[in-house]
Write an enzyme that holds these catalytic residues in place. Structure first.
Site, PDB file in Angstrom:
ATOM      1  N   CYS A 196       0.835  -1.203   0.000  1.00 21.68           N
ATOM      2  CA  CYS A 196       0.000   0.000   0.000  1.00 21.68           C
ATOM      3  C   CYS A 196       0.871   1.254   0.000  1.00 21.68           C
ATOM      4  O   CYS A 196       1.399   1.660   1.048  1.00 21.68           O
ATOM      5  CB  CYS A 196      -0.923  -0.012   1.215  1.00 21.68           C
ATOM      6  SG  CYS A 196      -1.956   1.464   1.329  1.00 21.68           S
ATOM      7  N   CYS A 246      -0.374   4.137   2.121  1.00 27.43           N
ATOM      8  CA  CYS A 246      -0.195   3.937   3.571  1.00 27.43           C
ATOM      9  C   CYS A 246       1.271   4.146   3.961  1.00 27.43           C
ATOM     10  O   CYS A 246       1.568   4.777   4.971  1.00 27.43           O
ATOM     11  CB  CYS A 246      -0.552   2.515   4.004  1.00 27.43           C
ATOM     12  SG  CYS A 246      -2.053   1.843   3.315  1.00 27.43           S
ATOM     13  N   ASP A 247       2.183   3.580   3.196  1.00 32.51           N
ATOM     14  CA  ASP A 247       3.574   3.467   3.659  1.00 32.51           C
ATOM     15  C   ASP A 247       4.583   4.274   2.854  1.00 32.51           C
ATOM     16  O   ASP A 247       5.755   4.348   3.240  1.00 32.51           O
ATOM     17  CB  ASP A 247       3.995   1.983   3.630  1.00 32.51           C
ATOM     18  CG  ASP A 247       3.159   1.142   4.594  1.00 32.51           C
ATOM     19  OD1 ASP A 247       2.773   1.680   5.648  1.00 32.51           O
ATOM     20  OD2 ASP A 247       2.887  -0.031   4.292  1.00 32.51           O
TER      21      ASP A 247
END
Ligand code: NDP
Length: 328
Positions: free
Chosen positions: A151, A154-155
């Protein structure tokens, strides 16, 4: 306000005791917990079965920086713990267990939990999510959370000004690569064929982004590193006479080879698209079966964010509440 745990009725059909509940929720990601908060506050006394991965996909990430209301970011697992507390505070009965079969043929819906217990419900909210596909390499498993992610939104931030690779050639890979290119020094796209599957518009964006380098006809052999990812060994022209192995130094390795919606057990009853995502009536969470609602990544292959999942979880609880109101 009645804060007692949801109490189900024992109906005792065919000798075996069966439990009946007004509102059953399957899945414990942001969609499931938000549905639970709303359903419990509406006094629907929901029971939630969490699935095997309590908290869902967010528990596999580290910091969540893009959920509104957390100016300093929040640990994914901690956030899901908070959502669980909020859902139970209003009376949701949260249970660990996996739905293994369903029968949506009648007005009362039946769901089998862990292959043994059958629970019936007037309304069911499905929030079983989707699972990111991984390549299945041992090293990939080893470095999950330490340089391996599925992701980028997200990261990606943790790889600011670093060098990363994205595997895949579809719209997700193209989107993730362009997103990462805005943060990282350099992005490699590892593509197993000599063309992208992504739409022409996305391809154009990729090819116009200077710090994305295409690695055509490359496939991942193994990730290398001590505690975190330091490089990747790639096959070039795998299976051909000129097959070689190249090593590329990277800090982050992002999988974007697709997601699998966790819809297998629903397919006999629910309409799904060609990739298995549950279809809902646009603008609602209603499926083709009255009384069955779908929220979160199970029915969304486009946005797939925690906040959008939470939004559709709220919608599902409101749709279920209205449906139950009309039943009475
Ligand atoms: P896709 O299935 O479209 O693409 C998967 C990509 O990963 C393909 O390029 C495929 O290669 C590659 N791949 C699959 N398995 C492997 C493997 N083992 N090793 C290396 N590469 C592999 O998945 P997406 O997640 O990209 O998209 C899913 C759906 O969601 C699509 O319909 C897409 O259009 C849609 N979507 C739409 C978006 C939007 O509209 N903004 C954004 C994101 C997704 P190959 O091509 O060789 O099969």
């Amino acid at each position: 306000m009645d804060n007692t745990a949801a109490k189900a009725v024992t109906t005792g059909t065919d000798g075996a005791s069966a439990e009946h509940v007004k509102c059953l929720i399957l899945g414990s990601g942001p969609a499931g917990y938000t549905a639970a908060i709303y359903a419990a506050r509406a006094n629907l006394k929901p029971i939630m079965y969490t699935g095997m991965q309590m908290g869902g996909q967010l528990t596999t990430t580290t910091e969540v920086d893009n959920f509104p209301g957390y100016p300093e970011g929040v640990d994914g697992t901690a956030m899901m713990g908070d959502l669980e507390k909020q859902a139970t505070r209003f009376g949701t009965d949260v249970r660990f267990g996996m739905a293994t079969a369903v029968d949506f043929s009648g007005k009362v819906k039946k769901v089998t939990i862990d292959n043994e217990k059958v629970i019936s419900a007037d309304a069911v909210i499905l929030a079983t999510g989707a699972t990111a596909k991984y390549l299945g390499l041992e090293s990939e498993e080893h470095f999950k959370g330490n340089g391996v992610s599925a992701c980028a939104t997200c990261d990606g931030f943790f790889f600011k000004d670093k060098v990363v690779a994205v595997v895949g050639g579809g719209d997700t890979a193209a989107e993730e690569a362009t997103y990462l290119a805005g943060l990282c020094k350099k992005v490699y796209m590892i593509v197993r064929r000599d063309e992208l599957r992504a739409s022409k518009a996305m391809q154009k964006r990729v090819f116009n982004t200077k710090n994305i380098e295409m690695l055509w006809k490359h496939q991942t052999k193994e990730l290398k590193g001590d505690k975190v990812v330091e490089s990747v060994d790639l096959y070039k022209n795998k299976g051909e006479a000129d097959e070689t192995i190249v090593n590329i130094p990277i800090d982050g390795f992002f999988l974007a080879i697709g997601h699998t919606p966790n819809s297998d057990i629903f397919k006999d009853y629910l309409d799904t698209d060609e990739t298995g995502y549950v279809k809902t009536i646009p603008g609602t969470t209603k499926t083709n079966v009255p009384g069955v609602f779908a929220a979160g990544d199970l029915q969304d292959h486009v946005y797939r964010q925690a906040v959008t999942a939470a939004g559709t979880g709220c919608m599902a609880a409101l749709d279920a509440e209205r449906y139950l109101g009309e039943l009475e």
